[in-house]
Design an enzyme around this catalytic site. Structure first.
Site, PDB file in Angstrom:
ATOM      1  N   SER A  71       0.811  -1.225   0.000  1.00 52.95           N
ATOM      2  CA  SER A  71       0.000   0.000   0.000  1.00 52.95           C
ATOM      3  C   SER A  71       0.849   1.282   0.000  1.00 52.95           C
ATOM      4  CB  SER A  71      -0.991  -0.009   1.164  1.00 52.95           C
ATOM      5  OG  SER A  71      -0.341  -0.305   2.377  1.00 52.95           O
TER       6      SER A  71
ATOM      7  N   ASP B 124      -5.091  -1.306   8.128  1.00 56.01           N
ATOM      8  CA  ASP B 124      -4.791  -2.666   7.654  1.00 56.01           C
ATOM      9  C   ASP B 124      -3.896  -3.392   8.660  1.00 56.01           C
ATOM     10  OD1 ASP B 124      -4.365  -4.880   6.037  1.00 56.01           O
ATOM     11  OD2 ASP B 124      -2.791  -3.920   4.873  1.00 56.01           O
TER      12      ASP B 124
END
Ligand code: SAM
Length: 293
Positions: A108, A175
């Site tokens: 990410s 996350d």
């Protein structure tokens, strides 16, 4: 604590669901010219070598990005339509690689860094003592490095301090590794606090679907948190198999608070393709639900 290394899972089916959703969120939020602040609360190492080390040991990319790539190549030959979000996702992964043989997979932080416009900022959190050094090193190589802050801090405790962002336009990816089962509780508290300070932000939470009470309860808990602030939400899950035991992760989900109105359509086009491409048995399926406040 700290046995989790995301390299084991780089390019897995769970990364595909998460990163494909993330790309659409950023694309939508960047339709307006105002500065966007993106917070990635659990960053990992930033980018992963698929040909070596942990990723090679686990080979999760084989059931994820490599499987998707092969499926798309074969269906392109038969002229089947390719969902726009899958196309963009594959282009983004491909962009980090010199040729079609993928040797690295961007996490990410790299996916987000590459999308930054000059007015945007990215804030990355990572607690693992080894991952933080790798992440810092990787980020320094990027031309966008000056727009990125890296914090070796507990993001669950620090997130609220960054909100609201100065431009009042923000995306938060949450996350966690869920290595510690307390993560579920910390996540809920962090989300509640974040919404109190910045109710209009877009929050995207990834979670594993495993036989743990906290995991099964999480989507309903997040719906309640969103409802308490009168916020819209979108809930999606991708299951690639239904098999006894939990030798490997079979399913995961994303829960988005204040989703763009376009997200549901994008996912409704992409998810049936992902089920066909990544499904390992007839237990493969997806879920897509939303609520407009
Ligand atoms: N978001 C990354 C991606 O998509 O490429 C993957 C992140 S991985 C699932 C979770 C990471 O969070 C791990 O590297 C772990 O060390 C880190 N972590 C765990 N607890 C944390 C905390 N409280 N604050 C910040 N980072 C944490």
């Amino acid at each position: 604590m700290f046995s989790y290394r995301h390299a084991f899972h780089a390019g897995s089916h769970a990364d595909i669901l998460k990163h494909l959703t993330l790309l659409h969120l950023v694309e939508y939020l960047q339709e307006k010219p105002g500065a966007l602040t993106i917070v990635d609360t659990h960053a990992g190492a930033g980018i992963y070598n698929l040909e070596d080390g942990f990723a090679k040991v686990s080979n999760e990319a084989e059931g994820g990005i490599f499987r998707l790539q092969k499926y798309i190549e074969s269906s392109t030959k038969s002229d089947a339509p390719l969902a726009e979000s899958i196309k963009k996702y594959l282009e983004c992964i491909q962009a980090e690689n010199a040729d079609a043989n993928l040797s690295v997979y961007p996490g990410s932080p790299f996916i987000l860094a590459r999308l930054l416009r000059p007015q945007d900022r990215l804030k990355l959190f990572e607690l693992h003592p080894k991952e933080i050094d790798i992440l810092r090193h990787n980020i320094q190589q990027l031309p966008e490095a000056k727009q990125i802050d890296v914090y070796a801090e507990d993001s669950f405790a620090r997130l609220k301090g960054l909100l609201p962002p100065p431009s009042r336009r923000g995306l938060v990816l949450i996350d966690p590794s869920y290595e510690d089962k307390q993560d579920y509780r910390y996540l809920e508290t962090a989300l509640e606090e974040a919404l109190q300070r910045f109710a209009t932000g877009c929050y995207a939470v990834w979670y594993p679907i495993i036989s743990r009470r906290e995991s099964s309860a999480l989507p309903d808990r997040m719906k309640k948190i969103a409802a308490a602030d009168h916020r819209s939400w979108l809930h999606t899950e991708l299951r690639v198999e239904n098999a006894p035991g939990e030798r490997r992760l079979q399913a995961s989900g994303m829960f988005v608070i204040n989703p763009p109105w376009t997200l549901e359509k994008h996912l409704s086009e992409a998810l049936p393709i992902l089920v066909k491409a990544l499904g390992l048995n007839d237990g493969a399926k997806f879920l897509l639900k939303s609520f407009e406040a």
